[in-house]
Design an enzyme around this catalytic site. Structure first.
Site, mmCIF file in Angstrom:
data_model
loop_
_atom_site.group_PDB
_atom_site.id
_atom_site.type_symbol
_atom_site.label_atom_id
_atom_site.label_comp_id
_atom_site.label_asym_id
_atom_site.label_seq_id
_atom_site.Cartn_x
_atom_site.Cartn_y
_atom_site.Cartn_z
ATOM 1 N N SER A 138 75.211 75.249 45.350
ATOM 2 C CA SER A 138 74.960 76.101 44.321
ATOM 3 C C SER A 138 76.330 76.774 43.834
ATOM 4 C CB SER A 138 74.236 77.202 44.733
ATOM 5 O OG SER A 138 73.804 78.078 43.635
ATOM 6 N N ASP A 172 68.878 78.174 49.634
ATOM 7 C CA ASP A 172 68.116 76.960 49.225
ATOM 8 C C ASP A 172 68.958 75.590 49.851
ATOM 9 O OD1 ASP A 172 66.728 75.217 47.734
ATOM 10 O OD2 ASP A 172 68.006 75.223 45.929
ATOM 11 N N HIS A 190 72.314 74.209 41.275
ATOM 12 C CA HIS A 190 71.609 74.921 40.252
ATOM 13 C C HIS A 190 72.309 75.133 38.855
ATOM 14 C CE1 HIS A 190 70.151 77.139 44.454
ATOM 15 N NE2 HIS A 190 69.615 76.025 44.054
#
Length: 332
Positions: free
Chosen positions: A12, A135, A39
Site C-alpha cells: 500500500s 491489510d 491499493h
C-alpha cells in the site's frame, strides 16, 4: 500446470518504491507466476504495470479476467477489482471480482492472498511490503496455514511499517528482508518449495457463499470458518459482524462479505462514528430551526411558544457542544 508455484505480493502506501526494488531482483527465468495487489483507489487504470516492467526483466501487465498465470510474468490487480486465482481447462487463471471490499479496499491484499492459499496451498510464496494498517496480515496467516511461505519487507526498511509488522505478528516465523534483498530471497524460496499435486480447490470469489444468510433458517448465521457472532455492525453496510480466529490473529466479516482485520476495522469504525456524529449535529440544528419556526407561529399560545423555545435552545446548545468537541478532537 496445477503444480506451478505462485508468488503473490501486496503493498500500500510506500509500496511502489519497494516493489520496484523487489522486481529488479527477480530473474528472467523465475519459475513462478507473480500477482501484485496495491491499493489503488478509484483511478480508471493503474500505471503500476508499466513501472514494474521497466524496473526488472519480467513483463508486467494489468490483469484481465481469465488471463492465464504464466511463470515469469507479472499480473497487477486493476483498480476496483480483487485479483483472485481461478482455473479453466488449461491451468491457473486470474479472476477479477467486484465483490465486497476487504479492509476498506478493492483490490485488497487479503482477498488475493486468501484466494492463492485456497487454490495453491503449499505452492504459494507471499510477501507483504510497505503500507498502513494491516491489510495482508490475515491473508499471510492463511497462506502460512495452507503450508505456503511468508516474507515481509523489513519494517525498518519500509516507508510505512504497519502492514509488514502486522503480517509478521500474524506469521511469527515470516522472514524479513529489505526490499532490495527480497527479490533474490523470494526467488530462492520459490525454488525451494516442495512439489505438490493437483492442488486446485473450488475458488469462487471471496466470500465463498455471499448469499448464505438469505438461505439460512438460523438468524445467528455463521459460515463454517466463522468462530462467533459479535454485537458490532459492519461500518460499510451495518450488517452483523462475525469473528474468525486464527492462531495469531482474529478478523471480522459481515454476512454480506465485507471483511476487516483488527486495525482496519478500528479505522473504519472511527470514520463511521465521526460521520454519525455529524449526522446527529445536523439533526439537532434542523430541529432547533424547526422549533423556532413553530415558536413564531404559536401566536397567543404562550405555553406552546415556551415549549418550542426551550426545545430549540436545548437542541442548539447540544449541537454547539458536539460541534466544538468534535472539532477539538480532530485538531488534537
Amino acid at each position: 500446470m496445477a503444480d506451478d508455484p505462485l508468488l503473490v505480493l501486496g503493498a500500500s502506501a510506500g509500496g511502489v518504491e519497494a516493489l520496484v526494488d523487489l522486481v529488479a531482483g527477480l530473474p528472467v527465468d523465475l519459475p513462478a507466476a507473480v500477482l501484485v495487489t496495491v491499493h489503488t483507489g478509484d483511478r480508471p487504470r493503474s500505471t503500476l504495470p508499466r513501472v514494474l516492467a521497466r524496473a526488472g526483466p519480467l513483463p508486467a501487465a494489468q490483469a484481465t479476467d481469465g488471463a492465464p498465470l504464466r511463470a515469469g510474468r507479472i499480473l497487477v490487480a486493476p483498480p476496483d477489482r480483487h485479483l483472485l486465482v481461478g482455473r479453466d481447462g488449461t491451468g491457473d487463471t486470474a479472476v477479477l471480482s467486484a465483490g465486497p471490499k476487504v479492509n476498506r479496499h478493492r483490490p485488497a491484499v487479503d482477498a488475493m492472498f486468501a484466494s492463492a492459499a485456497r487454490a495453491k496451498g503449499p505452492r504459494v510464496v507471499a510477501a507483504v511490503l510497505s503500507g498502513a494498517l494491516d491489510d495482508g496480515a490475515v491473508g499471510a496467516a492463511l497462506v502460512d496455514r495452507a503450508g505456503g511461505r511468508v516474507l515481509v519487507q523489513d519494517p525498518v526498511d519500509a516507508l510505512f511499517d504497519s502492514m509488514p509488522r502486522a503480517a509478521a505478528a500474524a506469521v511469527p516465523d515470516a522472514r524479513a528482508a529489505p526490499a532490495t534483498a527480497l527479490g533474490p530471497l523470494l526467488t530462492t524460496t520459490v525454488q525451494e518449495l516442495p512439489p505438490g499435486g493437483d492442488l486446485m480447490a473450488d475458488t469462487p470469489p471471496i466470500p465463498a457463499d455471499d448469499d448464505g444468510m438469505a438461505r439460512s433458517r438460523d438468524p445467528v448465521f455463521l459460515r463454517p470458518d466463522e468462530t462467533t457472532p459479535t454485537r458490532m455492525s459492519c461500518p460499510e453496510c451495518s450488517g452483523g459482524l462475525a469473528r474468525i480466529d486464527l492462531p495469531h490473529i482474529g478478523y471480522f466479516r459481515c454476512h454480506v462479505g465485507h471483511q476487516y482485520s483488527p486495525r482496519s476495522l478500528e479505522a473504519a469504525q472511527r470514520e463511521a462514528t465521526e460521520a454519525k456524529l455529524w449526522t446527529a449535529i445536523a439533526a439537532l440544528e434542523e430541529h432547533a430551526a424547526l422549533a423556532r419556526y413553530l415558536d413564531e407561529g404559536a401566536g397567543a399560545d404562550l405555553d406552546a411558544a415556551e415549549v418550542h423555545t426551550r426545545a430549540a435552545e436545548h437542541s442548539a446548545e447540544l449541537a454547539r457542544m458536539m460541534r466544538e468537541r468534535l472539532t477539538r478532537a480532530r485538531e488534537a
